[in-house]
Scaffold this active site. Structure first.
Site, PDB file in Angstrom:
ATOM      1  N   THR A  71     -53.431  15.005  10.382  1.00  0.00           N
ATOM      2  CA  THR A  71     -52.017  14.905  10.326  1.00  0.00           C
ATOM      3  C   THR A  71     -51.650  13.881  11.293  1.00  0.00           C
ATOM      4  OG1 THR A  71     -51.915  16.549  11.924  1.00  0.00           O
ATOM      5  CG2 THR A  71     -51.428  17.170   9.623  1.00  0.00           C
ATOM      6  N   ASP A  72     -50.340  13.306  11.112  1.00  0.00           N
ATOM      7  CA  ASP A  72     -49.816  12.426  12.054  1.00  0.00           C
ATOM      8  C   ASP A  72     -48.532  12.700  12.754  1.00  0.00           C
ATOM      9  OD1 ASP A  72     -47.795  11.418  10.655  1.00  0.00           O
ATOM     10  OD2 ASP A  72     -48.890   9.885   9.798  1.00  0.00           O
ATOM     11  N   ALA A  73     -48.006  12.294  13.935  1.00  0.00           N
ATOM     12  CA  ALA A  73     -46.951  12.446  14.369  1.00  0.00           C
ATOM     13  C   ALA A  73     -45.619  12.512  13.492  1.00  0.00           C
ATOM     14  CB  ALA A  73     -46.622  11.673  15.449  1.00  0.00           C
ATOM     15  N   GLY A  74     -45.726  12.053  12.524  1.00  0.00           N
ATOM     16  CA  GLY A  74     -44.792  12.025  11.344  1.00  0.00           C
ATOM     17  C   GLY A  74     -44.637  13.493  10.776  1.00  0.00           C
TER      18      GLY A  74
END
Lengths: 145, 145, 145, 145
Positions: free
Chosen positions: D25-28
């Site tokens: 995952t990413d910070a989005g």
């Protein structure tokens, strides 16, 4: 995917299987060292799931999450593309806001590739200040311990 | 990109800048813990380059390469998307087949985010058995020390 | 790190340098194919920054973010550990809720390694439904176009 | 882990399950776009294994390997931490030195998250020039087709 819970002298060991793919290797022909930490985190996520802990609910409802506070890792032997690995976890210490785990990575021949001691803290999702581990999980962890 | 060599009590500190991109973060909103090990490896690669060490030539001509034997990492504060970080390296111990380094990750406000002790071994590219660090690099490292 | 803005027949090309580290390679000895998409995203982030777009503010204040809607990538030649690459970006189409970009990855010898067409959409951070690109950025993009 | 081979109008579909971990995952708050390409590569590796293709032997004995020549990916809906995904593969075209595949990523609700067309080439491990796909694999692929 199956997880195995084995009894041992004290406490239990959770085991999670991982396959090495191209993405995990580097031009040295072996698994890139940081990727063992990904494997260990996958195993911790599955261990928490097996203990009934829903990390998404922790974040959205309780506004807390786990973060790694410390990781000491020894890299003994390399793993290679296509290897089948087993990642184990054993609870070493249980505190109000943190836990300590011992983790091992072994290959299909049961050789030790990697061993780690990992300290996980429970923190507020905004401030990252320590927060108590949810009581229901505390109780599950006490049984593990 | 610039690297800075600062004198300090004994030995020198090499510094390498890193920017946090989306790829580095996780859904917790912060840099994923294993990615600090990537940043630290980038800094080590640039430090070796600054010392005149060509890792590709090491592999192809001398059939040796560096591998991480141990990494102990403390994660103090989170980094976030777009943060500018500085990774430093300082040589702690120099042996015939291995070196020990202290590494720190700091943000633009000079806050310590992460500190690590890392042991690097020089090994044969096929057998992964210990091999001596090339003499020319040994000499450069002695000056650093 | 420097970015170069070159005039060409119509529109401008933004260029961002990237170094290949161990983390980027795989056991095939070359950069793992998905990692070119990381390089391209780093270049887009720096291009947006050069255009005055603060992606963190977009998320926290306007509750919108960019997501990749489509990426068509041709992989022509491999990159290897230590290679210095240049990633370029050129705006191909500008719409109210999306933009289309052409991106190239070249090595130090200016050989084309990889080319891509990428469509980026602006979406609500919760619902992921299309939302208008901020007007200030729209204006900057029109100048680029 | 189980793989399913379903008959359909012409050709067969291979399906591989993947779980979304923090690393993906990413910070989005969603799976980082390049990581779908990792999932798709895992599925291709398992598909080749199911067809009897040992990629390590291909490299060491025959000095050939597969590389991705082209990937066109549409990202329709986001995946999130803990999601269970299914990656499918279907052979679209079979040539002497390359194959073309259609791949889909679906979530547990069978919603299409991502679709891709991927062209894979067989190349020499040193020169990266095209080489014929091993005959035994050609025969297996003809049955798939």
């Amino acid at each position: 995917m199956t997880s195995t819970a084995l009894n041992s002298c004290s406490g239990r060991t959770f085991v999670w299987p991982v396959r090495v793919y191209w993405e995990d290797t580097d031009a040295g022909g072996i698994v890139y060292y940081a990727n063992y930490l990904k494997y260990m985190e996958r195993a911790r996520t599955e261990w928490l799931r097996a203990l009934g802990c829903d990390q998404t609910a922790m974040r959205t409802r309780h506004r807390i999450q786990f973060v790694v506070a410390r990781a000491s890792v020894e890299f003994r032997r390399p793993a290679r593309f296509d290897d089948r690995l087993e990642i184990d976890i054993r609870l070493q210490a249980l505190r109000r806001v943190s836990i300590e785990l011992a983790q091992h990575v072994r290959n299909a021949e049961r050789e030790l590739l990697c061993r780690a001691e990992v300290k996980i803290g429970c923190v507020d999702v905004e401030s990252f200040r320590p927060r108590g581990i949810p009581l229901s999980l505390q109780q599950e962890l006490e049984i593990e311990h």
